[in-house]
Design a protein around this motif. Structure first.
Motif, PDB file in Angstrom:
ATOM      1  N   VAL A   1      10.436 -14.016  -3.907  1.00 22.84           N
ATOM      2  CA  VAL A   1      11.839 -14.695  -3.197  1.00 22.84           C
ATOM      3  C   VAL A   1      12.846 -14.480  -4.351  1.00 22.84           C
ATOM      4  O   VAL A   1      12.553 -14.884  -5.551  1.00 22.84           O
ATOM      5  N   GLN A   2      13.862 -14.321  -3.907  1.00 25.60           N
ATOM      6  CA  GLN A   2      15.299 -14.130  -4.710  1.00 25.60           C
ATOM      7  C   GLN A   2      16.016 -15.355  -4.233  1.00 25.60           C
ATOM      8  O   GLN A   2      16.405 -15.533  -3.000  1.00 25.60           O
ATOM      9  N   LEU A   3      16.702 -15.864  -5.240  1.00 27.00           N
ATOM     10  CA  LEU A   3      17.700 -16.908  -4.673  1.00 27.00           C
ATOM     11  C   LEU A   3      19.224 -16.610  -4.990  1.00 27.00           C
ATOM     12  O   LEU A   3      19.349 -15.887  -5.819  1.00 27.00           O
ATOM     13  N   GLN A   4      19.993 -16.833  -4.219  1.00 19.72           N
ATOM     14  CA  GLN A   4      21.463 -16.360  -4.044  1.00 19.72           C
ATOM     15  C   GLN A   4      22.246 -17.629  -4.210  1.00 19.72           C
ATOM     16  O   GLN A   4      22.404 -18.667  -3.158  1.00 19.72           O
ATOM     17  N   ALA A   5      22.882 -17.849  -5.345  1.00 17.76           N
ATOM     18  CA  ALA A   5      24.018 -18.913  -5.438  1.00 17.76           C
ATOM     19  C   ALA A   5      25.406 -18.354  -5.141  1.00 17.76           C
ATOM     20  O   ALA A   5      25.744 -17.434  -5.601  1.00 17.76           O
ATOM     21  N   SER A   6      26.330 -19.006  -4.267  1.00 14.62           N
ATOM     22  CA  SER A   6      27.570 -18.679  -3.965  1.00 14.62           C
ATOM     23  C   SER A   6      28.293 -19.885  -3.768  1.00 14.62           C
ATOM     24  O   SER A   6      27.873 -21.054  -3.954  1.00 14.62           O
ATOM     25  N   GLY A   7      29.674 -19.486  -3.746  1.00 17.33           N
ATOM     26  CA  GLY A   7      30.582 -20.537  -3.489  1.00 17.33           C
ATOM     27  C   GLY A   7      31.529 -20.891  -4.935  1.00 17.33           C
ATOM     28  O   GLY A   7      32.368 -22.048  -4.702  1.00 17.33           O
ATOM     29  N   SER A  24      16.555 -15.183  -0.484  1.00 14.61           N
ATOM     30  CA  SER A  24      16.177 -14.079   0.433  1.00 14.61           C
ATOM     31  C   SER A  24      14.648 -13.684   0.498  1.00 14.61           C
ATOM     32  O   SER A  24      14.061 -13.748  -0.663  1.00 14.61           O
ATOM     33  N   GLY A  25      14.264 -13.230   1.639  1.00 15.38           N
ATOM     34  CA  GLY A  25      12.849 -12.959   1.968  1.00 15.38           C
ATOM     35  C   GLY A  25      12.178 -13.990   1.848  1.00 15.38           C
ATOM     36  O   GLY A  25      10.852 -13.876   1.812  1.00 15.38           O
ATOM     37  N   GLY A  26      12.440 -15.109   2.340  1.00 11.82           N
ATOM     38  CA  GLY A  26      11.444 -16.207   2.661  1.00 11.82           C
ATOM     39  C   GLY A  26      12.304 -17.586   2.811  1.00 11.82           C
ATOM     40  O   GLY A  26      13.812 -17.420   3.198  1.00 11.82           O
ATOM     41  N   THR A  27      11.775 -18.662   2.832  1.00  9.23           N
ATOM     42  CA  THR A  27      12.106 -19.868   3.200  1.00  9.23           C
ATOM     43  C   THR A  27      11.674 -20.742   1.920  1.00  9.23           C
ATOM     44  O   THR A  27      10.679 -20.653   1.508  1.00  9.23           O
ATOM     45  N   PHE A  28      12.482 -21.853   1.727  1.00  8.62           N
ATOM     46  CA  PHE A  28      12.072 -22.868   0.840  1.00  8.62           C
ATOM     47  C   PHE A  28      12.078 -24.231   1.462  1.00  8.62           C
ATOM     48  O   PHE A  28      12.495 -25.051   0.530  1.00  8.62           O
ATOM     49  N   ALA A  32      11.333 -27.887  -3.753  1.00  3.70           N
ATOM     50  CA  ALA A  32      12.225 -28.800  -4.306  1.00  3.70           C
ATOM     51  C   ALA A  32      13.371 -27.756  -4.920  1.00  3.70           C
ATOM     52  O   ALA A  32      12.938 -26.635  -5.262  1.00  3.70           O
ATOM     53  N   VAL A  33      14.416 -28.068  -4.893  1.00  4.44           N
ATOM     54  CA  VAL A  33      15.646 -27.164  -5.075  1.00  4.44           C
ATOM     55  C   VAL A  33      16.430 -27.886  -6.287  1.00  4.44           C
ATOM     56  O   VAL A  33      16.636 -29.179  -5.920  1.00  4.44           O
ATOM     57  N   GLY A  34      16.869 -27.244  -7.269  1.00  6.16           N
ATOM     58  CA  GLY A  34      17.677 -28.033  -8.142  1.00  6.16           C
ATOM     59  C   GLY A  34      19.014 -27.197  -8.654  1.00  6.16           C
ATOM     60  O   GLY A  34      19.001 -25.717  -8.385  1.00  6.16           O
ATOM     61  N   TRP A  35      20.041 -27.694  -9.421  1.00 11.88           N
ATOM     62  CA  TRP A  35      21.231 -26.906  -9.834  1.00 11.88           C
ATOM     63  C   TRP A  35      21.128 -27.179 -11.208  1.00 11.88           C
ATOM     64  O   TRP A  35      20.966 -28.280 -11.853  1.00 11.88           O
ATOM     65  N   ARG A  71      20.431 -30.581   1.930  1.00 18.00           N
ATOM     66  CA  ARG A  71      19.890 -29.416   2.552  1.00 18.00           C
ATOM     67  C   ARG A  71      19.987 -29.439   3.773  1.00 18.00           C
ATOM     68  O   ARG A  71      20.308 -30.365   4.507  1.00 18.00           O
ATOM     69  N   ASP A  72      20.043 -28.058   4.221  1.00  9.21           N
ATOM     70  CA  ASP A  72      20.351 -27.797   5.575  1.00  9.21           C
ATOM     71  C   ASP A  72      19.140 -26.816   6.213  1.00  9.21           C
ATOM     72  O   ASP A  72      19.196 -25.693   5.727  1.00  9.21           O
ATOM     73  N   TYR A  73      18.082 -27.584   6.714  1.00 12.94           N
ATOM     74  CA  TYR A  73      17.034 -26.725   6.928  1.00 12.94           C
ATOM     75  C   TYR A  73      17.286 -25.827   8.003  1.00 12.94           C
ATOM     76  O   TYR A  73      16.604 -24.658   8.102  1.00 12.94           O
TER      77      TYR A  73
END
Length: 123
Positions: A1-7, A24-28, A32-35, A71-73
């Motif tokens: 899984v690759q994560l893409q940060a934007s904005g 990309s290539g999956g769901t999370f 948990a997700v952090g910044w 989060r927006d599932y």
């Protein structure tokens, strides 16, 4: 899984930006997700995190009351809404995901990292 940060981008002090993180290539959805962010010449630091359900959120003291993680599932996205931005918020911002759902502020909890997005706040 690759994560893409934007904005990221350039904004004046007092302004707002919204960062997005997507896998990309999956769901999370169950992770948990952090910044985190890294100021030039400094170590990376924790900014905000939410658990897999989004009900538990955590913030660094420096951003509490100004930043909101959500989060927006349906869209498979995690957002970092940044309001009342300060010059000292200027940094490269990274999103990260923790498969175990723990997240929080410890970098070692996270399994996947995005490439970073630059946020520049001008005075």
């Amino acid at each position: 899984v690759q994560l893409q940060a934007s904005g990221g981008g350039l904004v004046q002090a007092g302004g707002s930006l919204r960062l997005s993180c997507s896998p990309s290539g999956g769901t999370f959805s169950s992770w948990a997700v952090g910044w985190f962010r890294q100021h030039p010449g400094k170590e990376r630091e924790f900014v905000a995190a939410c658990n897999w359900s989004g009900r538990n959120t955590y913030y660094a003291d420096s951003v509490k009351g100004r930043f909101t993680i959500s989060r927006d599932y349906g869209q498979n996205l995690v957002y970092l809404q940044m309001d009342a931005l300060k010059v000292e918020d200027t940094a490269v911002y990274y999103c990260a995901a923790d498969r175990a759902g723990l997240g929080r502020s410890r970098e070692s909890n996270y399994d996947y990292w995005g490439q970073g997005t630059q946020v520049t706040v001008s005075s």
